[in-house]
Design a protein around this motif. Sequence first.
Motif, PDB file in Angstrom:
ATOM      1  N   PHE A  31       0.832  -1.206   0.000  1.00  0.00           N
ATOM      2  CA  PHE A  31       0.000   0.000   0.000  1.00  0.00           C
ATOM      3  C   PHE A  31       0.866   1.255   0.000  1.00  0.00           C
ATOM      4  N   LEU A  32       1.860   1.287   0.880  1.00  0.00           N
ATOM      5  CA  LEU A  32       2.716   2.472   0.978  1.00  0.00           C
ATOM      6  C   LEU A  32       3.519   2.692  -0.295  1.00  0.00           C
ATOM      7  N   GLU A  81       1.360   4.227  -2.947  1.00  0.00           N
ATOM      8  CA  GLU A  81       1.138   5.650  -2.666  1.00  0.00           C
ATOM      9  C   GLU A  81       2.350   6.487  -3.072  1.00  0.00           C
ATOM     10  N   THR A 124       3.226   7.418  -7.573  1.00  0.00           N
ATOM     11  CA  THR A 124       2.296   8.143  -8.429  1.00  0.00           C
ATOM     12  C   THR A 124       2.972   8.463  -9.770  1.00  0.00           C
ATOM     13  N   HIS A 127      -4.340  -0.436  -3.527  1.00  0.00           N
ATOM     14  CA  HIS A 127      -4.551   1.007  -3.615  1.00  0.00           C
ATOM     15  C   HIS A 127      -5.464   1.475  -2.477  1.00  0.00           C
ATOM     16  N   SER A 128      -6.243   0.552  -1.911  1.00  0.00           N
ATOM     17  CA  SER A 128      -7.213   0.873  -0.855  1.00  0.00           C
ATOM     18  C   SER A 128      -6.630   0.562   0.520  1.00  0.00           C
ATOM     19  N   LEU A 129      -6.668   1.552   1.411  1.00  0.00           N
ATOM     20  CA  LEU A 129      -6.183   1.323   2.783  1.00  0.00           C
ATOM     21  C   LEU A 129      -7.096   0.355   3.524  1.00  0.00           C
ATOM     22  N   THR A 187       5.049   7.978   2.811  1.00  0.00           N
ATOM     23  CA  THR A 187       3.855   8.592   3.385  1.00  0.00           C
ATOM     24  C   THR A 187       2.748   7.573   3.593  1.00  0.00           C
ATOM     25  N   LEU A 214      -1.260   8.021   3.505  1.00  0.00           N
ATOM     26  CA  LEU A 214      -2.344   8.954   3.178  1.00  0.00           C
ATOM     27  C   LEU A 214      -1.851  10.395   3.206  1.00  0.00           C
ATOM     28  N   GLY A 215      -0.651  10.607   2.680  1.00  0.00           N
ATOM     29  CA  GLY A 215      -0.083  11.941   2.612  1.00  0.00           C
ATOM     30  C   GLY A 215       0.680  12.376   3.844  1.00  0.00           C
TER      31      GLY A 215
END
Length: 380
Positions: free
Chosen positions: A80-81, A84, A87, A119-121, A186, A188-189
């Motif tokens: 997941f990370l 993210e 991109t 892609h989904s947390l 990151t 979620l940013g």
Amino acid sequence: MTPPFHAARKTELFGFLVLAAFVLLVLPGVVDPFRLNLVGKYLTYAFVAVGLVLCWGSAGILSLGQGIFFGLGGYCMAMFLKLEASTPEATKIQSTPGIPDFMDWNQLTALPAFWEPFHSLAFTIVAIVAVPAALAFVIGFAMFTRRVGGVYFAIITQAIAAILTILIIGQQGYTGGVNGITDLRTLLGWDIRTDSAKTILYFVNAFLLLGVIALSIAVRSSKLGRILVALRDKEDRVRFSGYDVAAFKIFVFCFAAAISGIGGAMFTLQVGFMSPSFVGIVPSIEMVIFCAVGGRNSLIGAVYGTLLVNWGKTTFSESFPELWLFAMGGLFIAVVMAFPNGLAGIYKSYVQPLFARIVVRPAHRRRPVGGGKTTPAIAE
């Protein structure tokens, strides 16, 4: 007189409160951010040690492959990370923008299908628990329904750990190979590389570990926990009593795997990468050592054992870079030979009786009823 079972529960509750104060108040107050992050990494291993207490200590199932489940949880979070961080804007210099860098290096031109859900947390959080538990179910069902146990089960789990490591390294284009999944930045940013972020993650990790321990205490205190102990001591008697022995073993093995997966995910967040070096035989055996040093029958002791072994490993490697492996080996041998029940055994044999003599007052006698005689108070 207080029944032994309730006395044990009170002792475990007291130990839980002391551990909570130690990891939530004492350590953050006396340790600098760098060392606190190291302790956070150690606590991620404690998830595996707690699961081993349930498997090995309570049910008598010795698994030498818990690194499998730790690694799977860690890889789920790392995927997941990494997505993210990959991109199209961040990877525009690649031949194929929008995919992880190691895929581009290995001439992949599209994201593999099994990466897409990460892609989904929300999916990732479910997978962190479900993927290790699902693999544990497959292994457990195949082994326990055929009554494979003891040293044979331990060897098989070790072999599976070796196979999974080879598979991860060999599929470099899909898994990052021997380097693993790195450069995680990151969530979620939110930048997870800063000292403040690592401190927050430490507390999240500590609360999750305490929650897992509380849930494990509830399991061991229930009828299920007593059946698991019966399985360890007299498996045939439990089977002849009408219980499905395989089902109970599969459950506790899957439960321990799910716990280990949570630890692996928190490791990825704390450290910022995940590699096959945390999946194989050596880390799995080290995790068993954490449990043995703390005491394989003590959930709280397993955490202290994990902290002690890893603190010793770090200290010896810093102070004696050429001798630290010998020092760690000597520590393990000394603990196993002198204190076979680990730190929990030392506490029960020496500290607890001393504490009882010093702190706990003798039961007060009642006032004289008549004739100046006294009657002993009845213990609650």
